[in-house]
Write an enzyme that holds these catalytic residues in place. Sequence first.
Site, PDB file in Angstrom:
ATOM      1  N   GLU A   1      12.659   2.640  13.937  1.00  0.00           N
ATOM      2  CA  GLU A   1      11.521   3.705  13.502  1.00  0.00           C
ATOM      3  C   GLU A   1      10.354   3.895  14.311  1.00  0.00           C
ATOM      4  OE1 GLU A   1       9.809   2.771   9.577  1.00  0.00           O
ATOM      5  OE2 GLU A   1       9.617   0.693  10.051  1.00  0.00           O
TER       6      GLU A   1
ATOM      7  N   ARG B   1       8.191   4.419  -4.628  1.00  0.00           N
ATOM      8  CA  ARG B   1       8.283   3.370  -3.591  1.00  0.00           C
ATOM      9  C   ARG B   1       7.276   2.239  -3.716  1.00  0.00           C
ATOM     10  NH1 ARG B   1       7.410   5.636   2.571  1.00  0.00           N
ATOM     11  NH2 ARG B   1       5.160   5.908   1.863  1.00  0.00           N
TER      12      ARG B   1
ATOM     13  N   LYS C   1       6.433  -1.785   1.947  1.00  0.00           N
ATOM     14  CA  LYS C   1       5.259  -1.127   2.264  1.00  0.00           C
ATOM     15  C   LYS C   1       4.112  -2.129   2.358  1.00  0.00           C
ATOM     16  CE  LYS C   1       2.873   3.535   3.293  1.00  0.00           C
ATOM     17  NZ  LYS C   1       3.042   3.530   4.729  1.00  0.00           N
TER      18      LYS C   1
ATOM     19  N   LEU D   1      11.014   1.501   7.098  1.00  0.00           N
ATOM     20  CA  LEU D   1      10.611   2.057   5.985  1.00  0.00           C
ATOM     21  C   LEU D   1      11.167   3.216   5.320  1.00  0.00           C
ATOM     22  CD1 LEU D   1       8.061   1.623   4.115  1.00  0.00           C
ATOM     23  CD2 LEU D   1       7.080   3.579   5.319  1.00  0.00           C
TER      24      LEU D   1
ATOM     25  N   TYR E   1       0.730  -0.978  -0.170  1.00  0.00           N
ATOM     26  CA  TYR E   1       0.014   0.090   0.001  1.00  0.00           C
ATOM     27  C   TYR E   1       0.715   1.424  -0.188  1.00  0.00           C
ATOM     28  CZ  TYR E   1       0.853   1.004   5.087  1.00  0.00           C
ATOM     29  OH  TYR E   1       1.347   1.291   6.330  1.00  0.00           O
TER      30      TYR E   1
HETATM   31  N1  PDD Z   1       2.770   5.143   7.538  1.00  0.00           N
HETATM   32  N2  PDD Z   1       7.525   3.859   9.114  1.00  0.00           N
HETATM   33  C1  PDD Z   1       6.272   3.186   9.262  1.00  0.00           C
HETATM   34  C2  PDD Z   1       6.386   1.969   9.658  1.00  0.00           C
HETATM   35  C3  PDD Z   1       5.060   3.922   8.848  1.00  0.00           C
HETATM   36  O1  PDD Z   1       3.983   3.212   8.635  1.00  0.00           O
HETATM   37  C4  PDD Z   1       5.106   5.349   8.079  1.00  0.00           C
HETATM   38  C5  PDD Z   1       3.896   5.701   7.579  1.00  0.00           C
HETATM   39  C6  PDD Z   1       6.359   5.702   7.894  1.00  0.00           C
HETATM   40  C7  PDD Z   1       6.481   7.283   7.251  1.00  0.00           C
HETATM   41  O2  PDD Z   1       6.543   7.016   5.850  1.00  0.00           O
HETATM   42  P1  PDD Z   1       5.757   8.296   5.130  1.00  0.00           P
HETATM   43  O3  PDD Z   1       6.891   9.502   5.278  1.00  0.00           O
HETATM   44  O4  PDD Z   1       6.398   7.878   3.734  1.00  0.00           O
HETATM   45  O5  PDD Z   1       4.458   8.381   5.228  1.00  0.00           O
HETATM   46  C8  PDD Z   1       7.335   5.201   8.438  1.00  0.00           C
HETATM   47  C9  PDD Z   1       1.549   5.674   6.844  1.00  0.00           C
HETATM   48  C10 PDD Z   1       1.258   7.085   6.973  1.00  0.00           C
HETATM   49  C11 PDD Z   1       0.521   4.715   7.654  1.00  0.00           C
HETATM   50  O6  PDD Z   1       0.623   3.536   7.409  1.00  0.00           O
HETATM   51  O7  PDD Z   1      -0.640   5.211   8.118  1.00  0.00           O
END
Ligand code: PDD
Length: 286
Positions: free
Chosen positions: A175, A51, A143, A199, A32
């Site tokens: 993270e 990504r 992801k 991620l 996703y």
């Molecule tokens: N998640 N790490 C994890 C485990 C995440 O689930 C997310 C974001 C990030 C940050 O990634 P980005 O900057 O590309 O949004 C890092 C999303 C928002 C979610 O699953 O709701």
Amino acid sequence: MSIVYLNGSFLPINKAQISVLDRGFMFGDSVYEIIPVYSGQLFRLEQHLQRLARSLEAIRLANPLTPLKWQQVLQRLVDENGAGDQSVYIQVTRGVAERDHVIPPNIVPTVFAMSKPMKCERAQTGIAAVTLIDFRWKRCDIKATTLLPNVLLRQEADDRGATEAILLRDGRVTEGAASNVFIVSGDLVKTPPKSHLLLPGITRDLVLELLASAGIPAKEAEIDEGELRCAREIWVTSSMREIVPVVVLDGQPVGDGRAGPLWERAISLYQAYKQALAVPQAANVS
Ligand code: PDD
């Protein structure tokens, strides 16, 4: 009623249906993306699509749409849902087949996208976080929708009155449960380097770019637990929350317990970058 995209059609969300045999449902065999939309424009679309392409490749699933087609589908979805500020969710599953762990040949992927008005999750005053052991798998760079560990970790944080869990694997920060982590150590901003254990956040990369362009010293480097606990500032970043200061870690104040000066600079750089993009322009994803 929001309009969603499912396998080539735009339709009201209550009319969108998929099979119970979909491998996304059966196995979590799917990936996703979540893309913020500001003033009707998809933010960092090219990076999100790159990504998505990497996640699909990692799970051996051919990308069902070209970048241009993705752009057209997603922009129409945003427009159908009234433009403005939104969060777009994309999910691509392996598709529908009789249940079998082995990937069936010639299976047609399920392609789904929805959008909802953006919930303003930005916490200007800062949040509390707790540290938890990162018990996820070793391909957190994908992801994937198999988010049960992240759900349990975030819930554990919530149970302890915190908004985010900062995850530690072998004594080092990976993270957040749903975010990337930055610290300010001395005068240096640090975030863990990309690896299979975290991620590659789109917001993380943008923050690093913005800090570099402003001449603020920043480095991708391992952060051990001791350094985390001594940090002057801690931030978590994600597309939906942008850059959020962590002001309490495991019940102890971070720095002086308030959002720090480097966070102030980072968030104003971020807002200025967004505003510069608010001028209508063609996204470059062809
Ligand atoms: N998640 N790490 C994890 C485990 C995440 O689930 C997310 C974001 C990030 C940050 O990634 P980005 O900057 O590309 O949004 C890092 C999303 C928002 C979610 O699953 O709701």
